[in-house]
Design a protein around this motif. Sequence first.
Motif, PDB file in Angstrom:
ATOM      1  N   HIS A   1       0.836  -1.213   0.000  1.00 12.43           N
ATOM      2  CA  HIS A   1       0.000   0.000   0.000  1.00 12.43           C
ATOM      3  C   HIS A   1       0.870   1.262   0.000  1.00 12.43           C
ATOM      4  O   HIS A   1       1.793   1.371   0.796  1.00 12.43           O
ATOM      5  CB  HIS A   1      -0.910   0.021   1.224  1.00 12.43           C
ATOM      6  CG  HIS A   1      -2.026  -0.981   1.157  1.00 12.43           C
ATOM      7  ND1 HIS A   1      -1.901  -2.272   1.618  1.00 12.43           N
ATOM      8  CD2 HIS A   1      -3.267  -0.874   0.655  1.00 12.43           C
ATOM      9  CE1 HIS A   1      -3.036  -2.910   1.415  1.00 12.43           C
ATOM     10  NE2 HIS A   1      -3.891  -2.098   0.831  1.00 12.43           N
TER      11      HIS A   1
ATOM     12  N   HIS B   1      -5.399   2.016  -2.309  1.00  8.42           N
ATOM     13  CA  HIS B   1      -4.647   2.345  -3.523  1.00  8.42           C
ATOM     14  C   HIS B   1      -5.425   3.393  -4.338  1.00  8.42           C
ATOM     15  O   HIS B   1      -6.587   3.666  -4.054  1.00  8.42           O
ATOM     16  CB  HIS B   1      -4.450   1.085  -4.372  1.00  8.42           C
ATOM     17  CG  HIS B   1      -3.945  -0.093  -3.610  1.00  8.42           C
ATOM     18  ND1 HIS B   1      -2.601  -0.334  -3.405  1.00  8.42           N
ATOM     19  CD2 HIS B   1      -4.592  -1.100  -2.970  1.00  8.42           C
ATOM     20  CE1 HIS B   1      -2.448  -1.442  -2.705  1.00  8.42           C
ATOM     21  NE2 HIS B   1      -3.639  -1.933  -2.421  1.00  8.42           N
TER      22      HIS B   1
ATOM     23  N   ARG C   1     -19.340   0.571   6.002  1.00 12.52           N
ATOM     24  CA  ARG C   1     -18.048   0.271   5.391  1.00 12.52           C
ATOM     25  C   ARG C   1     -18.180   0.543   3.895  1.00 12.52           C
ATOM     26  O   ARG C   1     -19.089   0.026   3.248  1.00 12.52           O
ATOM     27  CB  ARG C   1     -17.713  -1.203   5.656  1.00 12.52           C
ATOM     28  CG  ARG C   1     -16.290  -1.499   5.383  1.00 12.52           C
ATOM     29  CD  ARG C   1     -15.888  -2.886   5.868  1.00 12.52           C
ATOM     30  NE  ARG C   1     -14.763  -3.252   5.038  1.00 12.52           N
ATOM     31  CZ  ARG C   1     -14.582  -4.414   4.473  1.00 12.52           C
ATOM     32  NH1 ARG C   1     -15.427  -5.385   4.672  1.00 12.52           N
ATOM     33  NH2 ARG C   1     -13.544  -4.616   3.705  1.00 12.52           N
TER      34      ARG C   1
ATOM     35  N   GLY D   1      -8.189   4.209   3.740  1.00  9.44           N
ATOM     36  CA  GLY D   1      -6.965   4.192   2.946  1.00  9.44           C
ATOM     37  C   GLY D   1      -7.107   3.276   1.753  1.00  9.44           C
ATOM     38  O   GLY D   1      -8.214   2.869   1.400  1.00  9.44           O
TER      39      GLY D   1
ATOM     40  N   ALA E   1      -9.918   1.422  -2.909  1.00  9.60           N
ATOM     41  CA  ALA E   1      -9.709   1.933  -1.557  1.00  9.60           C
ATOM     42  C   ALA E   1     -10.979   1.756  -0.743  1.00  9.60           C
ATOM     43  O   ALA E   1     -12.017   1.347  -1.277  1.00  9.60           O
ATOM     44  CB  ALA E   1      -9.310   3.409  -1.618  1.00  9.60           C
ATOM     45  N   GLY E   2     -10.871   2.058   0.544  1.00  9.31           N
ATOM     46  CA  GLY E   2     -12.060   1.895   1.378  1.00  9.31           C
ATOM     47  C   GLY E   2     -11.936   2.650   2.685  1.00  9.31           C
ATOM     48  O   GLY E   2     -10.855   3.115   3.057  1.00  9.31           O
TER      49      GLY E   2
ATOM     50  N   SER F   1     -16.541   0.581   0.042  1.00  7.83           N
ATOM     51  CA  SER F   1     -15.510   0.180  -0.917  1.00  7.83           C
ATOM     52  C   SER F   1     -15.593   1.111  -2.113  1.00  7.83           C
ATOM     53  O   SER F   1     -16.688   1.378  -2.617  1.00  7.83           O
ATOM     54  CB  SER F   1     -15.751  -1.255  -1.399  1.00  7.83           C
ATOM     55  OG  SER F   1     -15.424  -2.172  -0.394  1.00  7.83           O
TER      56      SER F   1
ATOM     57  N   ARG G   1     -13.892   2.103  -6.053  1.00  6.31           N
ATOM     58  CA  ARG G   1     -13.060   1.714  -7.181  1.00  6.31           C
ATOM     59  C   ARG G   1     -13.073   2.839  -8.210  1.00  6.31           C
ATOM     60  O   ARG G   1     -14.127   3.410  -8.480  1.00  6.31           O
ATOM     61  CB  ARG G   1     -13.578   0.424  -7.851  1.00  6.31           C
ATOM     62  CG  ARG G   1     -13.632  -0.796  -6.946  1.00  6.31           C
ATOM     63  CD  ARG G   1     -12.240  -1.300  -6.540  1.00  6.31           C
ATOM     64  NE  ARG G   1     -12.307  -2.520  -5.755  1.00  6.31           N
ATOM     65  CZ  ARG G   1     -12.345  -2.573  -4.418  1.00  6.31           C
ATOM     66  NH1 ARG G   1     -12.335  -1.459  -3.719  1.00  6.31           N
ATOM     67  NH2 ARG G   1     -12.394  -3.725  -3.790  1.00  6.31           N
TER      68      ARG G   1
HETATM   69  P1  AMP Z   1     -11.952  -3.274  -0.249  1.00  3.97           P
HETATM   70  O1  AMP Z   1     -12.875  -2.314  -0.878  1.00  3.97           O
HETATM   71  O2  AMP Z   1     -12.349  -3.653   1.144  1.00  3.97           O
HETATM   72  O3  AMP Z   1     -11.657  -4.431  -1.141  1.00  3.97           O
HETATM   73  O4  AMP Z   1     -10.575  -2.513  -0.054  1.00  3.97           O
HETATM   74  C1  AMP Z   1      -9.906  -1.949  -1.139  1.00  3.97           C
HETATM   75  C2  AMP Z   1      -8.596  -1.392  -0.686  1.00  3.97           C
HETATM   76  O5  AMP Z   1      -8.812  -0.366   0.277  1.00  3.97           O
HETATM   77  C3  AMP Z   1      -7.670  -2.389  -0.021  1.00  3.97           C
HETATM   78  O6  AMP Z   1      -6.372  -2.119  -0.499  1.00  3.97           O
HETATM   79  C4  AMP Z   1      -7.778  -2.110   1.432  1.00  3.97           C
HETATM   80  O7  AMP Z   1      -6.564  -2.372   2.071  1.00  3.97           O
HETATM   81  C5  AMP Z   1      -8.126  -0.638   1.494  1.00  3.97           C
HETATM   82  N1  AMP Z   1      -9.067  -0.388   2.585  1.00  3.97           N
HETATM   83  C6  AMP Z   1     -10.338  -0.820   2.675  1.00  3.97           C
HETATM   84  N2  AMP Z   1     -10.908  -0.423   3.820  1.00  3.97           N
HETATM   85  C7  AMP Z   1      -9.981   0.298   4.495  1.00  3.97           C
HETATM   86  C8  AMP Z   1      -9.952   0.995   5.756  1.00  3.97           C
HETATM   87  N3  AMP Z   1     -11.008   1.028   6.579  1.00  3.97           N
HETATM   88  N4  AMP Z   1      -8.791   1.603   6.106  1.00  3.97           N
HETATM   89  C9  AMP Z   1      -7.730   1.583   5.301  1.00  3.97           C
HETATM   90  N5  AMP Z   1      -7.698   0.963   4.095  1.00  3.97           N
HETATM   91  C10 AMP Z   1      -8.798   0.328   3.689  1.00  3.97           C
END
Ligand code: AMP
Length: 323
Positions: free
Chosen positions: A116, A296, A273, A294, A300-301, A275, A277
Motif C-alpha cells: 500500500h 490504492h 463500510r 486508505g 480503496a475503502g 468500498s 473503485r
Molecule cells: P476493499 O474495498 O475492502 O476491497 O478494499 C480496497 C482497498 O482499500 C484495499 O487495499 C484495502 O486495504 C483498502 N481499505 C479498505 N478499507 C480500508 C480501511 N477502513 N482503512 C484503510 N484501508 C482500507
Amino acid sequence: MPGQAEIFKQVASAINSASSIAVCAHVDPDGDAIGSTLGLMHLLRSCGKNATPLLASGSHPPLTYAALPGAEELRPSAGAGGFDLFVALDSPDPARLGDARELALATPTLVVIDHHPDNKRYGAINLVDPDSAATGEMIWELAPYLGCTPDASVSACLFTALMTDTGRFSYSNTTPAVFRHAAEMVEAGANVSDLFRQVFESRTPGALALVALTMSRLTFANSGRVAYSWIDADDFANTGALPEETETLIDEIRVIIGVDAVALLKASHDSVRVSLRAKTGFDVGLVARTLGGGGHAAAAGFTRGGTIESVLGELLPHLPSAS
Ligand code: AMP
Ligand code: MN
Ligand code: MN
C-alpha cells in the motif's frame, strides 16, 4: 536509506534468527491477505521455521479461501502469544491488524511487508513496495533471500494473492513482472483452473441473491459520473449470503460504462463500510484517506459512523462530478 534488496536481506535475517513467528494480515481478509499469510507460513516452514498463521478478525477464514492449503490452521489472534517475530502483511496501518494489533506491537520484532502506498512504516523493518501488485508477490520475491524453494502449497497461496489483487490479471497493476511471477508460481505447482474455480466459481445461492439485490439498487450520482449501491445487515438474513461473501460485490458494479468511480456501501448497526473503485484514473485512495480510511489509487475503502444516507452525503462531494 537502504535499497530494496538490502531490506529483503534484513527481513530474511530477522526470520533466520527468530524461533517462533506469527504471520498475520488485515481484518476482513481478502485473497491477498489470506494468500500471503498462508504462503508465507508454508515458505517459513519449508525453511524449518516455526510459523503460526493468525487472523486479525473473526475465527475462521472466508469460505472462498477455506480450501487453500493450510487454511484450517488459521486461528484467532486473541489468546495467541510467545512469538519473537511478528510479520504483518498487507496492512498499511497497525489499526488494520484489528484483534492482532496489540500482539504485533508487543512482539520483540515486528516486520511489515506491504504494497500500500500509504503504509505508515510501523515495523522495525518495513518492506514496502507500492509498485508490487500484491503482498503475495513480495513474498514470492522474498523466497530466494531465505534460500528456500517454494513448493506447490506456497505457489497456490501466493498465486491466489496475485490473482485476486490484480482482478484476475486485468487491473493496471498487472505488470510484466506479475505475469513472470505468476508463470513461476504455475511452474512451481499452482493449479490455475482449480484456484480460479475455488475463488471465483464457488459462490453460494445466497451470495448470488445478494448480487441480484445489489444490482437492483444501482444508483447514479454526480451527473452520471458515479455509480453506487448498498447493502445492510438485513440483506444477509434475507438472502442467506454470508458477510464474508461481499468481497467481489463491487466488481459487479464496476463493469458499468461511463463512470469514473463506483462505490459499495455496507451498513451495519451504527457504521458503514465503503468500498471504492476508480475506472478512469481518479484517485479514490485520496478520498478514502480524507474520510478516515486508505488504500490504492484504484481501489480503496473506509469505515465511518452513520447511516447509508449520511455517509453518502459525506462521500459524494469528494467524487468526480460534471461541474
Ligand atoms: P476493499 O474495498 O475492502 O476491497 O478494499 C480496497 C482497498 O482499500 C484495499 O487495499 C484495502 O486495504 C483498502 N481499505 C479498505 N478499507 C480500508 C480501511 N477502513 N482503512 C484503510 N484501508 C482500507
Ligand atoms: Mn488486502
Ligand atoms: Mn494487497
